[in-house]
Design an enzyme around this catalytic site. Structure first.
Site, PDB file in Angstrom:
ATOM      1  N   ASP A  65       0.804  -1.223   0.000  1.00  0.00           N
ATOM      2  CA  ASP A  65       0.000   0.000   0.000  1.00  0.00           C
ATOM      3  C   ASP A  65       0.838   1.274   0.000  1.00  0.00           C
ATOM      4  OD1 ASP A  65      -2.446  -1.386  -0.002  1.00  0.00           O
ATOM      5  OD2 ASP A  65      -2.376  -1.630   2.172  1.00  0.00           O
ATOM      6  N   GLU A  66       2.056   1.213  -0.496  1.00  0.00           N
ATOM      7  CA  GLU A  66       2.914   2.391  -0.525  1.00  0.00           C
ATOM      8  C   GLU A  66       3.430   2.703  -1.927  1.00  0.00           C
ATOM      9  OE1 GLU A  66       5.970   2.312   2.409  1.00  0.00           O
ATOM     10  OE2 GLU A  66       4.624   1.761   4.046  1.00  0.00           O
TER      11      GLU A  66
END
Length: 279
Positions: A222-223
């Site tokens: 999620d980055e």
């Protein structure tokens, strides 16, 4: 046709691209550019129509000389829709929204398949019609499941993979193979509220803003480079169920925008971030 490029910033780039298209009697309908002073990098997106009907391959061959002169990282794409595979789990709101926008021609794409780690009858209330559906369950052998997924992507010629609330973490290997062509959507509470029931956690903390983020998938969970985000204010009157309802709406529209931006070549990767030439 759509030309996108990035290169070290220097004088003459716009003039060279414009002259190239002018010499080939191309009609430019839209052009956007951006120079990033912090990295001395130039980005450009040009939409044009070859009046003489030149084929994309012929224009690519000719433009390669310009690209070499300015050390460009570039793409040139014709009008054909991109092939897109949608992965989902049990949450159906993002999948249903993408398919609706596709069916009304808001998203110009060819859906190669819908893939889920759950059986078809467990995916909410979505009408898949005649779309190919593949059930790839997680049986404990993650590598084997992902190998089947990669094989399916290759066999269908899929160019973009969309994780429409696909509740499985991709391995570093799979994320690496899909770099720049896999989009994910998640709520905006990360990294604050991880795990189960994030909206309930947010409600318990009395948050005042909720949102969603669409990004390219990388090995860092999620980055990845962010494509689009949106937020909505909430109040003490909102229950956890209200937050979930509003969150679904935000997730739908953020994912749809991100997918459209990618399909229309509006997103250029720039290290850990993106340049987005929004309309």
């Amino acid at each position: 046709m759509i030309l996108t490029l990035s290169c070290p910033d220097r004088h003459g780039i716009v003039a060279a691209v414009s002259a190239f298209l002018f010499e080939r009697d191309c009609n430019i309908s839209d052009a956007q550019q951006f120079g990033d002073a912090s990295s001395d990098t130039f980005f450009m997106r040009v939409v044009f129509e070859p009046v003489q009907g030149d084929a994309p391959d012929a224009i690519r061959t000719a433009f390669s000389q310009v690209a070499t002169r300015f050390d460009m990282d570039w793409t040139l794409r014709g009008p054909e829709p991109r092939k897109v595979m949608i992965l989902t789990s049990k949450f159906d709101h993002c999948l249903a929204d993408l398919l609706y926008r596709w069916r009304i021609d808001e998203l110009q794409m060819q859906v190669t398949a819908v893939v889920s780690n759950h059986p078809r009858d467990q995916i909410g209330h979505v009408d898949l019609g005649d779309l190919p559906f593949h059930h790839l369950p997680m049986t404990g052998d993650k590598a084997a499941q992902e190998a089947l997924l990669l094989k399916l992507i290759a066999e269908t010629g899929t160019e973009l993979v969309v994780l429409a609330r696909y509740m499985q973490i991709l391995s570093d290997d799979l994320a690496g193979q899909l770099e720049g062509r896999c989009i994910n959507i998640h709520h905006s509470f990360l990294p604050g509220f991880k795990g189960a029931k994030p909206y309930h956690q947010a409600h318990a903390r009395g948050v005042k803003v909720i949102g969603a983020t669409a990004h390219y998938v990388t090995g860092d969970l999620d980055e990845g480079p962010i494509i689009d985000q949106d937020v909505e204010r909430i109040s003490h009157r909102d229950t956890p169920e209200d937050l979930i309802r509003k969150g679904r709406d935000i997730e739908r529209r953020v994912l749809a925008r991100a997918v459209r931006f990618h399909l229309e070549d509006r997103v250029l990767l720039h290290g850990t971030k993106t340049v987005v030439f929004a309309d």
